[in-house]
Design a protein around this motif. Structure first.
Motif, mmCIF file in Angstrom:
data_model
loop_
_atom_site.group_PDB
_atom_site.id
_atom_site.type_symbol
_atom_site.label_atom_id
_atom_site.label_comp_id
_atom_site.label_asym_id
_atom_site.label_seq_id
_atom_site.Cartn_x
_atom_site.Cartn_y
_atom_site.Cartn_z
ATOM 1 N N VAL A 7 -12.234 1.835 5.370
ATOM 2 C CA VAL A 7 -12.008 1.721 3.926
ATOM 3 C C VAL A 7 -11.176 2.919 3.481
ATOM 4 O O VAL A 7 -11.412 4.042 3.928
ATOM 5 C CB VAL A 7 -13.366 1.717 3.169
ATOM 6 C CG1 VAL A 7 -13.157 1.707 1.667
ATOM 7 C CG2 VAL A 7 -14.195 0.522 3.601
ATOM 8 N N LYS A 8 -10.172 2.678 2.640
ATOM 9 C CA LYS A 8 -9.341 3.769 2.143
ATOM 10 C C LYS A 8 -9.803 4.168 0.745
ATOM 11 O O LYS A 8 -9.975 3.312 -0.122
ATOM 12 C CB LYS A 8 -7.888 3.306 2.088
ATOM 13 C CG LYS A 8 -6.893 4.429 1.828
ATOM 14 C CD LYS A 8 -5.469 3.903 1.843
ATOM 15 C CE LYS A 8 -4.477 5.010 1.571
ATOM 16 N NZ LYS A 8 -3.103 4.495 1.506
ATOM 17 N N ARG A 9 -10.066 5.470 0.577
ATOM 18 C CA ARG A 9 -10.431 5.989 -0.746
ATOM 19 C C ARG A 9 -9.707 7.297 -0.953
ATOM 20 O O ARG A 9 -9.794 8.184 -0.088
ATOM 21 C CB ARG A 9 -11.946 6.239 -0.832
ATOM 22 C CG ARG A 9 -12.775 5.047 -1.267
ATOM 23 C CD ARG A 9 -14.163 5.475 -1.777
ATOM 24 N NE ARG A 9 -14.813 6.417 -0.882
ATOM 25 C CZ ARG A 9 -15.607 6.080 0.122
ATOM 26 N NH1 ARG A 9 -15.851 4.808 0.368
ATOM 27 N NH2 ARG A 9 -16.148 7.006 0.897
ATOM 28 N N ASP A 10 -9.036 7.467 -2.066
ATOM 29 C CA ASP A 10 -8.324 8.727 -2.363
ATOM 30 C C ASP A 10 -7.440 9.151 -1.197
ATOM 31 O O ASP A 10 -7.447 10.323 -0.794
ATOM 32 C CB ASP A 10 -9.327 9.852 -2.687
ATOM 33 C CG ASP A 10 -10.160 9.512 -3.916
ATOM 34 O OD1 ASP A 10 -9.667 8.736 -4.767
ATOM 35 O OD2 ASP A 10 -11.296 9.996 -4.012
ATOM 36 N N ASP A 11 -6.711 8.183 -0.631
ATOM 37 C CA ASP A 11 -5.766 8.438 0.457
ATOM 38 C C ASP A 11 -6.416 8.923 1.746
ATOM 39 O O ASP A 11 -5.737 9.425 2.635
ATOM 40 C CB ASP A 11 -4.686 9.432 0.027
ATOM 41 C CG ASP A 11 -3.822 8.857 -1.083
ATOM 42 O OD1 ASP A 11 -3.503 7.660 -0.989
ATOM 43 O OD2 ASP A 11 -3.492 9.583 -2.025
ATOM 44 N N TYR A 65 -9.221 7.816 4.974
ATOM 45 C CA TYR A 65 -9.847 6.662 5.600
ATOM 46 C C TYR A 65 -11.275 6.994 6.004
ATOM 47 O O TYR A 65 -11.542 8.052 6.570
ATOM 48 C CB TYR A 65 -9.041 6.240 6.828
ATOM 49 C CG TYR A 65 -7.668 5.726 6.485
ATOM 50 C CD1 TYR A 65 -7.507 4.455 5.953
ATOM 51 C CD2 TYR A 65 -6.536 6.519 6.669
ATOM 52 C CE1 TYR A 65 -6.259 3.977 5.607
ATOM 53 C CE2 TYR A 65 -5.277 6.042 6.331
ATOM 54 C CZ TYR A 65 -5.141 4.773 5.792
ATOM 55 O OH TYR A 65 -3.911 4.308 5.450
ATOM 56 N N TYR A 66 -12.194 6.049 5.709
ATOM 57 C CA TYR A 66 -13.603 6.208 6.049
ATOM 58 C C TYR A 66 -14.039 5.024 6.917
ATOM 59 O O TYR A 66 -13.565 3.897 6.713
ATOM 60 C CB TYR A 66 -14.456 6.242 4.782
ATOM 61 C CG TYR A 66 -14.185 7.455 3.931
ATOM 62 C CD1 TYR A 66 -14.954 8.608 4.056
ATOM 63 C CD2 TYR A 66 -13.128 7.467 3.003
ATOM 64 C CE1 TYR A 66 -14.691 9.736 3.283
ATOM 65 C CE2 TYR A 66 -12.856 8.594 2.237
ATOM 66 C CZ TYR A 66 -13.644 9.725 2.380
ATOM 67 O OH TYR A 66 -13.387 10.839 1.621
ATOM 68 N N GLU A 95 0.830 -1.200 0.000
ATOM 69 C CA GLU A 95 0.000 0.000 0.000
ATOM 70 C C GLU A 95 0.868 1.254 0.000
ATOM 71 O O GLU A 95 1.718 1.422 0.860
ATOM 72 C CB GLU A 95 -0.873 -0.007 1.255
ATOM 73 C CG GLU A 95 -1.974 1.023 1.237
ATOM 74 C CD GLU A 95 -2.592 1.175 2.623
ATOM 75 O OE1 GLU A 95 -3.068 2.271 2.925
ATOM 76 O OE2 GLU A 95 -2.560 0.201 3.391
#
Lengths: 403, 403
Positions: B352-356, B358-359, A327
């Motif tokens: 969940v990782k999206r566009d660097d 974390y959500y 990652e």
């Protein structure tokens, strides 16, 4: 020479699990389930208390207020693991411990902190709703329910869950055994003096340690001198006895490097023989009879880099893991960096976290055999090929190493 | 009841290495050096080539250009591990492999890709500077230099470096042995049927697996019934034979919990006996004769939570690690969350990782015994005590679990 992304795509296309096996649950941490795990039981197997407190009938607590408390006769204590065969009547309570079964007729638990006791009377100061602090029979799991799906990565929580479901073993994707062959006439053993032109064998130790970090078994064939017949015999043996064979050294463009010739002679399918990455260009990847073969550069730093970049994703996919790639994330340059244009460069840096952002700092020369360099680094910047001068404040993607 | 930060401060004050020992380098991954590592040699032990190419005298390449190439007579090949006793003359070159010693009088290497050969003549098309692609004698390390400092965390790179320096063993901070005692009359073995009021012992497996994930040895005393005399004897034995003793279950406010009484009887110093955290309040920490003692809640999810939150930092500090605390980071709520006000809450979520970024997403009930809950989670939100309703888009700190 192919690109890093093409190399990773090829590896990902070829890599797949090599089989399944049943394994004791305590030996499954980090492996991947190759079967669905079904419940044999209802969980919990009875209505149980989620707290230390008092079990009563909720109907019996109606209209209780702080100003208007009510006393209940405590008939006894039910602890976890006991089974209460008596039912509860109006005006009665059982003291109950966390995890203990709720007595018949009772339908709620009031926590111990909210009551006062006087002899065998417990005083309640508020209404208690039905099912308060009660975990209902089968609330978590019913018999036949799929509790964990095939493909789940096993962590300590899953190992605990296997135990709670009565599984002593589970079926997992078989971890590959890795064969390691070090080549090079210049290498001497760790406890020998360095003669003229010689250096000590360090890759065997660094790579063995990296393979074991992935939870995999290593069969090390030690240092093999640059003699084609001997090397061929050992490569053949390793491809017979192990699932992934790694050689280190002997894969540059040099005249004395036999690995590629040997691969061709035995009929291995060479998928690529160099990658546009620095350090690490002379890495090759081949497949043979369902086995995987990597030849890594001999420079310690290149060997470590290419192991993390290419072999680790393969191992993870063979293990059945879905997230098998390393990652990367954005890193702000803490100072200026200069590199030569050309291949994608992995630049070893010290990554520091400040205010939830990552910053990269120089750790000295990146010449491709310096283990002392990598020992000062905790990460790499992945520098695109067209970059040469990079300024403090600029953002470049990178990743941690040995993580 | 003390705060999470006070509990961590107390643990950090008490925790320290328990000793040193010499250990084979391949068994040192993840441990910490307890000595400085000095070089016995100069590294490299000779001027060596960083590339496959041709060794020449730089003075001999002056004024060479693409339009005006020059031919050099190739006197032979020097491969890694060989030693060249002859010196080079003007107009001559040696073919040289990566890692091979530079012949006398030569002072630079031109890479193989930049030349053309015709018979025993090699044609150069550009000037080559002194020391080009030469790694100089002692450039990396001089004898007596400190190469790695006491306190360095050992990774595969350091293991390779030990080998290259001739170290077969190094002195490390001794890894603690952990004793594990599970209490609870309600627990049955993994392969038994669940009788009325019984549940299977899962904590022994989950906690054993977590301890082993830290690279530590576990001595498990299995399930001990709630009998004070028996439990006391086993706790005393564990405190004698191991360095860190963990009990799970038997530490709530319940009448049948003897651990705290036993600790007082044997004269252990109880540092805290509950922490304002949910799940996990009834965790206690004590010290006795230089040994460390933790009593964890019996609920599987609470036991896992408190192990990660409190025991892992202690183990890391005993191992000599500087960064011993779990690392948290900002996480954006992917949906609304509700919690009860009160203690600091660790809320299990799917990160969940999206566009660097974390959500965090809900994974269902957080009731404190649900291993199925934790098996759907890969992280926790650390929810401050005053929070109750949190909205999608809001940022809360959290961390990954089992990492």
């Amino acid at each position: 020479m192919i690109s890093v992304s093409d190399a990773l795509r090829i590896i990902s296309e070829e890599a797949k699990p090599i089989g399944k096996e049943n394994r004791e649950i305590l030996l499954c941490n980090g492996l991947v389930l190759a079967e669905d795990i079904l419940s044999k039981d209802s969980l919990p197997p009875f209505d149980k208390s989620a707290m230390d407190g008092y079990a009563v009938r909720s109907i019996d607590t109606e209209r209780i207020t702080e100003e208007n408390p009510r006393g209940f006769k405590v008939r006894g204590v039910i602890k976890a693991g006991q089974w209460c065969t008596e039912s509860i009547n109006l005006g009665e309570a059982y003291k109950i411990m966390t995890g203990a079964p709720i007595p018949m007729e009772a339908d709620c638990v009031i926590e111990v902190e909210k009551v006062k006791t006087e002899g065998d009377i417990v005083y309640l100061y508020n209404e208690v709703k039905k099912d308060n602090h009660v975990i209902k029979f089968g609330e978590e799991i019913q018999p036949g329910d799929i509790v964990l799906k095939k493909g789940t990565e096993i962590r300590p929580a899953e190992i605990g869950l296997f135990a709670s479901l009565g599984y002593k073993t589970v079926e997992i994707y078989k971890p590959p055994v890795v064969g390691l062959i070090i080549t090079g006439d210049e290498l001497v053993d760790i406890d020998e003096n360095i003669g003229k032109g010689k250096i000590r064998n360090s890759n065997e130790y660094a790579i063995t340690s990296m393979i074991r970090s992935l939870g995999l078994e290593v069969i090390s064939y030690g240092v093999v001198k640059d003699d084609k017949a001997v090397l061929k015999k050992i490569i053949e043996e390793a491809l017979e006895k192990t699932d992934i064979v790694i050689t280190s050294g002997g894969a540059s463009a040099g005249d004395y490097d036999f690995v590629e010739t040997i691969l061709k002679e035995i009929g291995a399918e060479i998928k690529f023989d160099s990658v546009a990455i620095k350090p690490g260009k002379p890495i090759s990847f081949a497949v043979f009879n369902g086995k995987f073969f990597f030849s890594l550069p001999g420079n310690p730093l290149s060997a470590i880099t290419t192991f993390e970049q290419f072999i680790e994703p393969l191992c993870n996919k063979v293990l059945g893991k879905l997230d098998c790639m390393k990652e990367d994330f954005p890193i702000i340059l803490g100072e200026d960096f200069k590199v030569r244009k050309g291949r994608v460069k992995l630049l070893y840096v010290k990554i520091v976290k400040r205010d939830d952002k990552y910053y990269a700092y120089n750790i000295g020369s990146q010449s491709s055999n310096k283990l002392t360099t990598i020992s000062k680094a905790n990460g790499v910047l992945i520098v695109p090929e067209e970059y040469s001068e990079m300024n403090a404040g600029q953002t470049i993607r990178g990743r941690f190493i040995f993580k």
